[in-house]
Design an enzyme around this catalytic site. Structure first.
Site, PDB file in Angstrom:
ATOM      1  N   LEU A 448       0.862  -1.120  -0.004  1.00  0.00           N
ATOM      2  CA  LEU A 448      -0.019  -0.122   0.083  1.00  0.00           C
ATOM      3  C   LEU A 448       1.025   1.100  -0.011  1.00  0.00           C
ATOM      4  CD1 LEU A 448      -2.888  -0.957   2.493  1.00  0.00           C
ATOM      5  CD2 LEU A 448      -2.518  -1.431   0.151  1.00  0.00           C
ATOM      6  N   PHE A 451       0.720   4.257   3.472  1.00  0.00           N
ATOM      7  CA  PHE A 451      -0.131   3.703   4.221  1.00  0.00           C
ATOM      8  C   PHE A 451       0.191   4.315   5.561  1.00  0.00           C
ATOM      9  CE2 PHE A 451      -2.961   0.820   6.281  1.00  0.00           C
ATOM     10  CZ  PHE A 451      -2.385   0.475   7.460  1.00  0.00           C
ATOM     11  N   GLY A 489       2.503  -5.828   8.057  1.00  0.00           N
ATOM     12  CA  GLY A 489       2.576  -4.430   8.197  1.00  0.00           C
ATOM     13  C   GLY A 489       1.460  -4.103   6.778  1.00  0.00           C
ATOM     14  N   ASP A 490       1.714  -3.466   5.739  1.00  0.00           N
ATOM     15  CA  ASP A 490       0.680  -3.329   4.829  1.00  0.00           C
ATOM     16  C   ASP A 490       1.244  -3.999   3.366  1.00  0.00           C
ATOM     17  OD1 ASP A 490       3.106  -2.008   4.349  1.00  0.00           O
ATOM     18  OD2 ASP A 490       2.138   0.015   3.582  1.00  0.00           O
ATOM     19  N   GLU A 491       2.071  -5.043   3.505  1.00  0.00           N
ATOM     20  CA  GLU A 491       2.484  -5.904   2.335  1.00  0.00           C
ATOM     21  C   GLU A 491       1.737  -7.257   2.467  1.00  0.00           C
ATOM     22  OE1 GLU A 491       6.341  -6.426   3.330  1.00  0.00           O
ATOM     23  OE2 GLU A 491       7.263  -4.752   2.508  1.00  0.00           O
TER      24      GLU A 491
END
Length: 570
Positions: A448, A451, A489-491
């Site tokens: 993202l 983020f 995380g955002d992965e």
């Protein structure tokens, strides 16, 4: 019946024989059922310990990622550079930036005690130090900076390559931090590297007990936690006076209480279940696993264990015993009636009941009980059936708890997607299938964009809601047989199998990008979320899981700079 007659003698003989047979069968059932329950409980104890070890390893990795993140901070490299700064650059500004970063991390993690930035020069002189003092965070003034080059967490970390960390031994802290003095802790330190030169280290000190309590937070109650170092010294023990004896000039070893643990210390076994007694003489069942920590070449490890008293493990045995006694009384009553009637109609169901008790002792489901009868034999059959249902219900509950712990170990708790461990395992299976079929397998690495701005600007609760919404969108857009997982995380990672050519991956990636055209709604608030996608293809871009993920990750970072979709060059 005539006194002394054959009918009376036969009735008494039948009653005595029936009571003996029922008692023997009930005893066998009780012993077998208790042994089976204990064996299953011990297997559950070992599997729970293994899940706890994986959780502990994951938590240590999380601490390592925090240390590596601070070591990669631009202000850390700038502050440790040998005086070569751009015109107008303020060293004090870098020091302030690092102190703020340290304070933010310490504020987010109450178990973190202090953070240091230490230069490789000047005998390991501290440059920035922020420590926890009670409920407050304190920056150490420059006049209090000390030389730390003689500590292993400094000189060992300086020898680590970029991206690696050094994990110290668990020990009692005797450092100058007022809130951490005489507190069990460990230190994770990461090298600060710039242009191939190691400039210094970031040292993160963590309080051991809160850290381990957080690891155990998802465990059911009733467990006792044990942990020792590679020499067998107690680091965690229900009796705190047994821990860190070497710090007081004593050596209190795990082998003294659990002799079989010597096999874990020597490396002969990796896990075991054993019995012992606690300080009050209460019998214990304990499961231990050997957990490697630190660099592989150091061959360091911890021994992690969970224990329960046998009274807890065998807690349902008295209930089972009472049920069996009740059933035995019913059997005796039924035997008396059968003796009076001397009827084949009565003796045949008795044989069925004895067979049922033996089936239960072997762990088999009871079939064909005459529960429809309205006499004592039917009541006895229903009693057996109720007892069997209770035993199987308890076994089902044990399996359910085991499945819940297994799900926790392989899925992300926020999004319920497969976690990194499960994604890597499923990707390895997909590569095997691709080898057999000759088709292409694609790995799409989704990250993202910006983020952190959502988390910082709208709060972590909104950030979590966005991550769940993104996970749902990615899952809804999958083809049959595709896999989406959260790496952290955002992965996110999407694995697509059965592609007929490399060009088949682009429409899939474009379809994923289209999912981010519409904003995410949170409590009526539209939140625009963008994503960068990197693609790697098997077998073109790599021949194993690690290389494919690395290529897709690198492609994703190129996508952040040149667009939002990238793939390795052919």
């Amino acid at each position: 019946m005539k006194p002394g007659g054959i009918a009376l003698r036969l009735s008494l003989l039948l009653v005595a024989f029936s009571a003996f047979a029922a008692g023997l069968a009930s005893h066998y059932t009780f012993v077998s059922s208790r042994a089976m329950m204990t064996e299953r409980a011990e297997r559950y104890l070992l599997s729970t310990t293994e899940v706890l070890a994986r959780h502990l390893h994951s938590s240590l990795q999380s601490v390592s990622r925090d240390a590596l993140g601070l070591a990669a901070h631009a202000a850390a490299r700038a502050l440790l550079e040998d005086g070569r700064m751009a015109p107008g650059h303020s060293q004090q500004a870098d020091r302030e930036a690092m102190a703020q970063a340290f304070e933010a991390l310490l504020a987010a993690h109450p178990g973190y005690l202090q953070l240091r930035l230490i230069t490789a020069r000047e005998h390991g002189l501290e440059q920035v130090r922020v420590l926890r003092e009670g409920e407050f965070l304190q920056r150490a003034p420059e006049r209090d900076m000390r030389e730390k080059g003689h500590f292993p967490y400094v000189f060992e970390a300086l020898a680590q390559p970029a991206g690696q960390v050094y994990l110290s031994e668990f020990a009692v802290n005797h450092d100058e931090a007022p809130g951490a003095n005489d507190m069990p802790s460990f230190t994770v330190s990461a090298p600060v590297v710039s242009q191939g030169r190691t400039l210094g280290v970031v040292a993160l000190q963590v309080a051991a007990r809160p850290f381990l309590q957080d690891v155990m937070s998802n465990l059911p109650g009733g467990f006792q936690l044990y942990m020792s170092n590679r020499w067998g010294d107690w680091l965690m023990h229900p009796d705190a006076s047994q821990t860190f004896g070497f710090d007081r000039g004593q050596r209190i070893f795990i082998q003294d209480t659990f002799p079989e643990a010597q096999g874990l210390i020597s490396g002969r076994v990796q896990s075991l279940v054993t019995r012992a007694s606690d300080a009050y003489g209460e019998p214990l069942a304990a499961a231990f696993v050997r957990l490697p920590v630190g660099a592989e070449v150091e061959q360091r490890f911890l021994v992690l264990g969970l224990a329960q008293t046998l009274s807890v493990i065998e807690g349902d045995a008295p209930v089972l015993g009472r049920s069996i006694v009740q059933v035995l009384l019913l059997v005796c009553l039924a035997a008396l009636l059968m003796a009076v009637l001397v009827s084949r109609v009565v003796t045949e169901p008795l044989k069925a009941m004895v067979a049922a008790t033996r089936s239960m002792g072997k762990g088999q489901r009871v079939m064909g009980l005459p529960v429809e009868r309205q006499d004592e034999i039917g009541e006895l059959a229903r009693g057996f059936q109720h007892m069997e249902e209770q035993v199987w219900l308890q076994m089902a509950q044990l399996r359910s708890r085991h499945n819940a712990m297994d799900h926790l170990a392989h899925h992300d708790p926020l999004t319920s997607l497969p976690n990194r461990r499960m994604v890597e395992a499923r990707l390895a299976e997909a590569l095997d299938r691709a080898d057999r079929s000759g088709l292409v397998c694609a790995v799409l690495f989704v990250d993202l964009d910006h983020f952190k701005n959502i988390n910082d600007g709208l709060g972590h609760e909104v950030g979590d809601a966005v991550l769940r919404a993104v996970a749902q969108r990615l899952s809804d857009d999958l083809r049959a047989g595709d896999l989406v997982g959260r790496m952290g995380g955002d992965e996110f990672v999407v694995v697509c199998e059965g592609l007929h050519g490399e060009a088949d991956a682009d429409p899939i990636a474009a379809k994923l990008q289209a999912q981010f055209q519409q904003p995410v709604l949170h409590q009526g608030l539209p939140i625009q979320v963008r994503a960068s996608v990197g693609i790697s293809l098997y077998p073109r871009d790599g021949h194993d899981v690690r290389s494919l993920l690395a290529d897709a990750d690198a492609a994703m970072y190129r996508a952040k700079q040149s667009g939002r979709l990238s793939r390795p060059a052919a």
